[in-house]
Motif scaffolding. Structure first.
Motif, PDB file in Angstrom:
ATOM      1  N   LEU A   1      47.150  36.072  72.829  1.00 30.96           N
ATOM      2  CA  LEU A   1      46.688  35.102  73.817  1.00 30.96           C
ATOM      3  C   LEU A   1      47.852  34.722  74.723  1.00 30.96           C
ATOM      4  CD1 LEU A   1      44.785  32.861  71.248  1.00 30.96           C
ATOM      5  CD2 LEU A   1      43.815  34.696  72.634  1.00 30.96           C
ATOM      6  N   ARG A   2      47.695  34.984  76.032  1.00 27.29           N
ATOM      7  CA  ARG A   2      48.773  34.748  76.989  1.00 27.29           C
ATOM      8  C   ARG A   2      48.263  33.928  78.164  1.00 27.29           C
ATOM      9  NH1 ARG A   2      53.005  38.541  76.059  1.00 27.29           N
ATOM     10  NH2 ARG A   2      52.390  40.176  74.589  1.00 27.29           N
TER      11      ARG A   2
ATOM     12  N   MET B   1      39.868  32.507  77.209  1.00 23.72           N
ATOM     13  CA  MET B   1      39.350  31.682  76.121  1.00 23.72           C
ATOM     14  C   MET B   1      40.130  30.379  76.034  1.00 23.72           C
ATOM     15  SD  MET B   1      38.613  32.699  72.196  1.00 23.72           S
ATOM     16  CE  MET B   1      40.274  33.308  72.002  1.00 23.72           C
ATOM     17  N   GLU B   2      39.409  29.285  75.896  1.00 24.94           N
ATOM     18  CA  GLU B   2      40.037  27.979  75.738  1.00 24.94           C
ATOM     19  C   GLU B   2      40.584  27.830  74.332  1.00 24.94           C
ATOM     20  OE1 GLU B   2      38.821  23.223  75.819  1.00 24.94           O
ATOM     21  OE2 GLU B   2      37.445  24.720  76.656  1.00 24.94           O
TER      22      GLU B   2
ATOM     23  N   MET C   1      44.016  24.525  77.028  1.00 26.42           N
ATOM     24  CA  MET C   1      44.333  25.471  78.085  1.00 26.42           C
ATOM     25  C   MET C   1      43.554  26.752  77.841  1.00 26.42           C
ATOM     26  SD  MET C   1      48.218  26.551  76.914  1.00 26.42           S
ATOM     27  CE  MET C   1      48.500  27.422  78.442  1.00 26.42           C
ATOM     28  N   LYS C   2      43.368  27.540  78.912  1.00 24.24           N
ATOM     29  CA  LYS C   2      42.681  28.816  78.805  1.00 24.24           C
ATOM     30  C   LYS C   2      43.698  29.944  78.845  1.00 24.24           C
ATOM     31  CE  LYS C   2      38.088  27.620  80.448  1.00 24.24           C
ATOM     32  NZ  LYS C   2      36.964  27.995  81.346  1.00 24.24           N
ATOM     33  N   LEU C   3      43.565  30.858  77.891  1.00 24.64           N
ATOM     34  CA  LEU C   3      44.503  31.959  77.770  1.00 24.64           C
ATOM     35  C   LEU C   3      43.772  33.295  77.862  1.00 24.64           C
ATOM     36  CD1 LEU C   3      46.783  30.658  74.870  1.00 24.64           C
ATOM     37  CD2 LEU C   3      47.147  30.476  77.329  1.00 24.64           C
ATOM     38  N   LEU C   4      44.506  34.306  78.286  1.00 24.60           N
ATOM     39  CA  LEU C   4      43.980  35.656  78.451  1.00 24.60           C
ATOM     40  C   LEU C   4      44.035  36.382  77.110  1.00 24.60           C
ATOM     41  CD1 LEU C   4      43.025  37.519  80.818  1.00 24.60           C
ATOM     42  CD2 LEU C   4      45.385  38.371  80.898  1.00 24.60           C
ATOM     43  N   VAL C   5      42.948  37.070  76.782  1.00 25.37           N
ATOM     44  CA  VAL C   5      42.799  37.710  75.476  1.00 25.37           C
ATOM     45  C   VAL C   5      43.159  39.186  75.542  1.00 25.37           C
ATOM     46  CG1 VAL C   5      41.163  38.353  73.660  1.00 25.37           C
ATOM     47  CG2 VAL C   5      40.988  36.107  74.769  1.00 25.37           C
TER      48      VAL C   5
ATOM     49  N   LEU D   1      40.094  27.958  68.491  1.00 26.47           N
ATOM     50  CA  LEU D   1      39.581  28.854  69.518  1.00 26.47           C
ATOM     51  C   LEU D   1      38.179  28.395  69.889  1.00 26.47           C
ATOM     52  CD1 LEU D   1      40.625  32.410  68.255  1.00 26.47           C
ATOM     53  CD2 LEU D   1      41.968  30.730  69.526  1.00 26.47           C
ATOM     54  N   VAL D   2      37.985  28.056  71.155  1.00 30.53           N
ATOM     55  CA  VAL D   2      36.665  27.642  71.633  1.00 30.53           C
ATOM     56  C   VAL D   2      35.946  28.920  72.064  1.00 30.53           C
ATOM     57  CG1 VAL D   2      35.391  26.147  73.199  1.00 30.53           C
ATOM     58  CG2 VAL D   2      37.657  25.454  72.377  1.00 30.53           C
ATOM     59  N   LEU D   3      35.245  29.528  71.110  1.00 31.69           N
ATOM     60  CA  LEU D   3      34.585  30.807  71.367  1.00 31.69           C
ATOM     61  C   LEU D   3      33.378  30.624  72.280  1.00 31.69           C
ATOM     62  CD1 LEU D   3      34.797  32.111  67.700  1.00 31.69           C
ATOM     63  CD2 LEU D   3      36.376  32.565  69.582  1.00 31.69           C
TER      64      LEU D   3
END
Length: 300
Positions: free
Chosen positions: A19-20, A87-88, A1-5, A38-40
Motif C-alpha cells: 500500500l503506497r 483503498m482507505e 488516507m487512501k493508498l494505492l494497492v 482496511l476499509v474494503l
C-alpha cells in the motif's frame, strides 16, 4: 488516507498487499506489532497486521490468508481487490507492542507469522537473544518461510504439521524470555496455559460464555442515560441513539471502540485486554463487553 494497492502471491492461500501513497508521499509511521484497518467497502472493514519494515516509509505491507469460512474480508481481498485500486486505511494502531528485553521466544502459527516478522527483525537489530518457532499446515502455506530461514538460519525453527505434527509446546516455552505468540486460538490457549505472562494477539475472538442481562449506560459528557437490553451491545445502542463512536471489528479483537469507564463493574468479553488490564476496570470494548451490575458510567 487512501493508498494505492499492489497485490502479489506470497504463499499457498496467502497474498501480500503493498500500500503506497498515490502521490509518492510517506505512509504513516508504525512499530512492530501494529495493525491497520482496511476499509474494503463501507460495510466491510478488517484489521491486518503490518509485516514490512517500519523504517521504510514508502510502503505498508500486510499479508492476507484466504478463509472461505470467514466473514468475507479475505475473500474480497483475494477475489475482488486488484492492482491499482485505491483503498482507505485507518491507523496504524498497536495493541501488540514489542517490549524491550534481552531475550525473546516468538511462536507463530500460520498467518500469525505476520506481526512476528517485524518483531524478529527488531529483536535482531537490538542485539537481543531470540528464537522463532513457526508452525503451519504445510511448508507451501507458510508465508515468509524461505525469507526468514535464509536471513536468520537456525534461530528459526519450521514445523509443518503434515511433516512434524503439532508443536511440542512443553519443550518450547522458555520462562527466561519474553514470549510473543500469534496464531489460531488452540495454539494461543495452549501457550497461555503454559506461560501466563505471554504476549498474544488474536485474529478471532475468544468464545463468549455466560448469560447476558440488561443494564443502563450513563454518558458522562452529556448526562444522557441509555438502556442496553440483554440481546444488544452497548455499541449497537449508542449507534442507534446517534452517539458517534469509532468501531471496526465488532468482535473485541481490534481495540477501536475502547472506551474509558468512570463507574460500574465491567464484564469483560474482549480478546484484547490482559487480565491485569481487565481487573483495573477503567476501560472496556463496548462492542462485546457488558456490565456486571445495573449501571455503567462511560466517558462519552
Amino acid at each position: 488516507m487512501k493508498l494505492l494497492v499492489r497485490k502479489e502471491f506470497l504463499a499457498e492461500g496467502v497474498v501480500c498487499l503493498e500500500l503506497r501513497d498515490p502521490d509518492g508521499g510517506p505512509v504513516p509511521s508504525w512499530e512492530p506489532g501494529a495493525h491497520v484497518d482496511l476499509v474494503l467497502r463501507p460495510d466491510l472493514v478488517r484489521q491486518y497486521s503490518l509485516c514490512g519494515d517500519p523504517a521504510d516509509r514508502s510502503v505498508l505491507r500486510v499479508a492476507v490468508l484466504r478463509e472461505d469460512g470467514g466473514r468475507g474480508g479475505s475473500r474480497f481481498v483475494h477475489d475482488e481487490l486488484a492492482d491499482g485500486d485505491l483503498m482507505e486505511i485507518r491507523g496504524p494502531r498497536n495493541n501488540f507492542a514489542l517490549v524491550d528485553a534481552p531475550q525473546y521466544l516468538f511462536i507463530a502459527g500460520g498467518i500469525g507469522i505476520t506481526p512476528i516478522v517485524p518483531m524478529v527483525a527488531a529483536a535482531d537489530a537490538a542485539g537481543a537473544q531470540w528464537r522463532l518457532v513457526y508452525g503451519g499446515r504445510t511448508r507451501a502455506s507458510m508465508a515468509f518461510r524461505d525469507e526468514l530461514c535464509a536471513k536468520y538460519g537456525d534461530r528459526v525453527s519450521i514445523h509443518p504439521q503434515d511433516e512434524t505434527g503439532l508443536l511440542d509446546l512443553g519443550s518450547l516455552v522458555d520462562e527466561q524470555a519474553e514470549v510473543y505468540c500469534c496464531g489460531p486460538e488452540p495454539l494461543l490457549a495452549a501457550v497461555e496455559a503454559r506461560c501466563p505472562g505471554v504476549h498474544v494477539e488474536r485474529f478471532a475472538p475468544k468464545e463468549i460464555t455466560g448469560e447476558s442481562s440488561g443494564f443502563e449506560v450513563e454518558l458522562a459528557q452529556t448526562g444522557r442515560t441509555l438502556t442496553v437490553p440483554e440481546d444488544r451491545s452497548i455499541l449497537d445502542v449508542l449507534d442507534e441513539a446517534g452517539v458517534p463512536v469509532m468501531f471496526s471489528c465488532e468482535e473485541g479483537t481490534c481495540g477501536t471502540c475502547e472506551t474509558p469507564v468512570l463507574d460500574g463493574v465491567v464484564e469483560h468479553r474482549d480478546s484484547l485486554l490482559t487480565a491485569e488490564e481487565q481487573a483495573a476496570n477503567d476501560t472496556m470494548m463496548i462492542c462485546v463487553s457488558r456490565c456486571r451490575g445495573p449501571r455503567l458510567v462511560l466517558d462519552l
